[in-house]
Design an enzyme around this catalytic site. Structure first.
Site, mmCIF file in Angstrom:
data_model
loop_
_atom_site.group_PDB
_atom_site.id
_atom_site.type_symbol
_atom_site.label_atom_id
_atom_site.label_comp_id
_atom_site.label_asym_id
_atom_site.label_seq_id
_atom_site.Cartn_x
_atom_site.Cartn_y
_atom_site.Cartn_z
ATOM 1 N N CYS A 2 -16.985 -86.779 43.971
ATOM 2 C CA CYS A 2 -17.564 -86.699 45.294
ATOM 3 C C CYS A 2 -19.067 -86.506 45.223
ATOM 4 O O CYS A 2 -19.661 -86.472 44.148
ATOM 5 C CB CYS A 2 -16.942 -85.517 46.063
ATOM 6 S SG CYS A 2 -15.136 -85.568 46.134
ATOM 7 N N ARG A 50 -16.305 -87.652 50.102
ATOM 8 C CA ARG A 50 -15.116 -87.584 49.265
ATOM 9 C C ARG A 50 -14.674 -88.927 48.706
ATOM 10 O O ARG A 50 -14.607 -89.916 49.432
ATOM 11 C CB ARG A 50 -13.941 -86.982 50.045
ATOM 12 C CG ARG A 50 -12.741 -86.716 49.130
ATOM 13 C CD ARG A 50 -11.555 -86.161 49.874
ATOM 14 N NE ARG A 50 -10.495 -85.810 48.928
ATOM 15 C CZ ARG A 50 -9.205 -85.815 49.199
ATOM 16 N NH1 ARG A 50 -8.784 -86.150 50.404
ATOM 17 N NH2 ARG A 50 -8.318 -85.489 48.275
ATOM 18 N N LEU A 51 -14.394 -88.924 47.394
ATOM 19 C CA LEU A 51 -13.668 -90.005 46.733
ATOM 20 C C LEU A 51 -12.306 -89.434 46.389
ATOM 21 O O LEU A 51 -12.186 -88.527 45.564
ATOM 22 C CB LEU A 51 -14.383 -90.466 45.458
ATOM 23 C CG LEU A 51 -13.674 -91.541 44.623
ATOM 24 C CD1 LEU A 51 -13.568 -92.848 45.410
ATOM 25 C CD2 LEU A 51 -14.403 -91.768 43.311
ATOM 26 N N GLY A 76 -16.029 -83.179 41.367
ATOM 27 C CA GLY A 76 -15.466 -83.142 40.021
ATOM 28 C C GLY A 76 -13.959 -83.071 40.011
ATOM 29 O O GLY A 76 -13.293 -83.394 41.001
ATOM 30 N N GLU A 77 -13.414 -82.637 38.886
ATOM 31 C CA GLU A 77 -11.982 -82.474 38.711
ATOM 32 C C GLU A 77 -11.726 -81.233 37.869
ATOM 33 O O GLU A 77 -12.439 -80.978 36.889
ATOM 34 C CB GLU A 77 -11.352 -83.688 38.000
ATOM 35 C CG GLU A 77 -11.537 -85.015 38.708
ATOM 36 C CD GLU A 77 -10.811 -85.117 40.032
ATOM 37 O OE1 GLU A 77 -9.876 -84.315 40.265
ATOM 38 O OE2 GLU A 77 -11.174 -85.980 40.845
ATOM 39 N N SER A 363 -13.650 -92.364 29.381
ATOM 40 C CA SER A 363 -14.649 -92.873 28.450
ATOM 41 C C SER A 363 -14.547 -92.135 27.121
ATOM 42 O O SER A 363 -13.879 -91.109 27.012
ATOM 43 C CB SER A 363 -16.057 -92.712 29.025
ATOM 44 O OG SER A 363 -16.545 -91.403 28.794
ATOM 45 N N GLY A 364 -15.263 -92.643 26.117
ATOM 46 C CA GLY A 364 -15.277 -92.015 24.801
ATOM 47 C C GLY A 364 -16.526 -91.200 24.538
ATOM 48 O O GLY A 364 -16.806 -90.846 23.387
#
Length: 631
Positions: A2, A50-51, A76-77, A363-364
């Site tokens: 977000c 918001r996403l 974030g998460e 991602s790495g």
């Protein structure tokens, strides 16, 4: 994922105009196209875009706690939110939603500022506690998610996920910090300890900031740091097993989502490792995405295709060519501050490709910093060994002068660039590593500046904060200090900034499993011999992944996500290289010796020297200043 923004009055309580907060979040709509909200109270305003990726239908923000005491906006998460939810429920907490946002609120009301120590995730959030009458700002441990803030002339503090959120406020000043230009020329980005604009700050990774209505703006408080001061005594085979466990936990925890999910795949060790564990945990083919280049030497798509075939992924690829650089202004607008990592363009393109199919991509990023995967770290490790063998007097009085007169050989492989090695060995380890990381060394930057600008800088050099950071690192060796500096300086300033802005520009959430803080802490305790062996970095990771990946993926020379910008600036973009010295925007600043810039451009185009990275820096600086409205 977000975008957040807000206003808070310190020292007094004034009404907050919700329209101002709405304008600040409005320019962050790309970070959150699925919803918007604003909440205001006496002396405070919070805004959110918001996403939706977890609890898609619920969890609107700004969100109030069940008690009504606290309100949060969150970007974030939180990957361990289910475990925390169960623990908090046992303490009597009541939940009205199924997402991770409400868990942060209840964690705050249970543990206060210590709640951040319990969160495993990537985050930047703001909580206003109406009982305490204070605003609590927090940023995740490694700095995956950004947070800018500044004091305004009306006594308020403004904060936002991106600088453009602050710029939407009418009281925001647009005065360039000269030291930021020196920093940018040195590193190719403006590091987290500074901003391009005076008065703007970035909340450091692993820090919190508490604001009160009856006080000023205090210094941020650190709640986490990584230490390289300890060494594990476990057997290599046990450490290998522990590493695989951490990798599996980090990847699977980041696969929790209520929307389509995939992965970036370059065909290198790190992204291939992530895809390997995703494939192991998924019943469906993993969606993978890669970008190639129209310059064969820089193209890795064949390696990505090999890994995709190995794990049966649903793979998509796209090729980037020079004619796509008509998007320079668009890229500059994503970052607000000047940002010269030329791989930002292909990173944006791979994010666009991924967004056509998924909402989240793993991602790495992070393994090179945490496990010594960069060539510069390996070379620094060897140089530090040499420093211990060569007396200081010899290094200073013999190698230093020899390095200054030795011819420069940019075209040669790194081991044969004697000038670079001699100059590095002549100084301390920290100064040597700063030289290895810098895009433009100090003596070159000085030659570019006008006399007036050099006088403004005085004795300040961009390397100073970097050298100080390495000197104070909780570490035992030069390799430790180099990795610490990469994690604290390079990673948040360059790598994570690049991925955050380019992914958010297309409303894609990027997750970095190899930056799980437990994995980073584990890696920091590895013996040096399990990080670097011979000229191979990431030794334990490569050994452990031998059961998943073939040797030609694990041990091929590292390419990295390299954009062939030097070739482009001699060919299709030569006009832009020549235009640097004539730029009205740069000329008005009075910072540079324009005749010197013209000489560098012509030498590069003619092939006499390679100034591609410097010229690209100047192009992006010019475009960024225009976007910021600097006159």
């Amino acid at each position: 994922m977000c975008g957040i923004a807000g206003l808070f009055h310190c020292g007094t309580i004034k009404p907050v105009d919700p329209l101002r907060v709405e304008r600040m979040t409005g320019v962050l709509a790309h970070r959150g196209p699925d919803g918007a909200g604003v909440w205001t109270g006496p002396g405070v305003g919070l805004g959110h875009r918001r996403l939706s990726v977890i609890d898609v239908e619920g969890s609107p923000q700004p969100m109030a706690s069940f008690s009504g005491r606290s309100i949060v906006i969150f970007n974030g998460e939180i990957y361990n939110y289910r475990e925390l939810r169960r623990e908090l429920t046992e303490y009597g907490a009541t939940f009205q939603t199924e997402g991770d946002t409400e868990v942060i609120l209840e964690a705050w009301e249970r543990w206060g500022p210590d709640c951040v120590r319990r969160l495993n995730g990537m985050f930047a959030f703001a909580i206003y506690d109406q009982g305490r009458r204070e605003l609590f700002l927090a940023r995740d441990r490694l700095g995956v998610k950004p947070l800018f803030y500044c004091e305004l002339s009306d006594g308020s503090v403004a904060f936002a996920s991106e600088l453009k959120g602050l710029l939407a406020h009418p009281l925001m000043r647009r005065e360039v910090d000269p030291k930021a230009i020196e920093d940018y020329l040195a590193w190719g980005y403006v590091p987290d300890h500074r901003s391009i604009l005076r008065g703007v700050k970035k909340l450091p990774a692993g820090h919190t900031l508490t604001l009160r209505h009856d006080g000023g703006v205090p210094e941020p408080q650190q709640y986490w740091d990584v230490s390289f001061a300890e060494r594990s005594a476990a057997k290599p085979r046990d450490l290998e097993a522990e590493l695989l466990h951490h990798l599996q936990e980090a990847v699977t925890s980041r696969m929790v989502a209520d929307v389509p999910l995939g992965a970036f795949l370059s065909g290198g060790v790190d992204s291939s490792t992530v895809v390997a564990f995703m494939a192991e945990a998924s019943r469906r083919p993993v969606s993978t995405f890669s970008i190639g280049f129209d310059v064969a030497e820089a193209d890795e798509t064949s390696h990505a295709e090999k890994v995709a075939a190995l794990f049966g992924t649903d793979h998509s690829a796209h090729t980037v060519s020079a004619d796509q650089f008509d998007a320079i202004d668009t890229v500059a607008g994503m970052f607000d501050e000047p940002f010269a990592d030329a791989s930002a363009l292909p990173t944006w393109r791979v994010c666009q490709l991924a967004r056509e199919n998924v909402t989240i991509a793993l991602s790495g990023d992070g393994a090179d910093e945490a496990m010594a995967g960069y060539r510069r770290q390996v070379f620094h490790h060897r140089e530090e060994q040499a420093r211990r063998l060569i007396p200081n007097a010899v290094r200073e009085k013999v190698l230093g002068p020899l390095g200054r007169v030795y011819p420069k050989a940019d075209w040669a492989p790194r081991p044969l660039r004697a000038k670079t090695t001699l100059q590095s060995l002549a100084g301390s380890g920290a100064h040597g590593y700063a030289r290895a990381l810098a895009v433009v060394p100090s003596e070159w930057r000085g030659a570019l500046y006008s006399n007036a600008f050099a006088a403004q800088l005085g004795e300040y050099r961009a390397e100073d904060p970097f050298v100080e950071l390495m000197a104070k690192a909780p570490a035992r060796s030069g390799l430790d200090r180099a990795q610490y500096a990469d994690l604290k300086f390079w990673l948040p300033g360059d790598i994570l900034t690049k991925v955050d802005r380019t992914s958010m520009a297309v409303s894609l959430e990027a997750r970095e499993p190899l930056l799980d803080h437990r994995l980073v802490e584990f890696a920091a305790c590895l013996p040096e011999g399990l990080r670097v062996k011979g000229m191979q970095g990431k030794w334990l990771l490569k050994t452990a992944m031998g059961r998943y990946l073939p040797n030609d993926i694990l041990y091929r020379p590292k390419q990295g996500f390299v954009t062939p910008v030097s070739e482009w600036l001699r060919g299709p973009l030569a006009g832009k290289a020549r235009g640097i010295a004539k730029s009205a925007m740069l000329a008005r600043t009075g910072w540079f010796d324009n005749a010197r810039l013209a000489e560098l451009a012509e030498a590069h185009i003619a092939g006499r020297s390679d100034h591609g990275r410097l010229l690209w820096q100047l192009v992006m600086l010019d475009r960024s200043l225009a976007r910021l409205g600097i006159t």
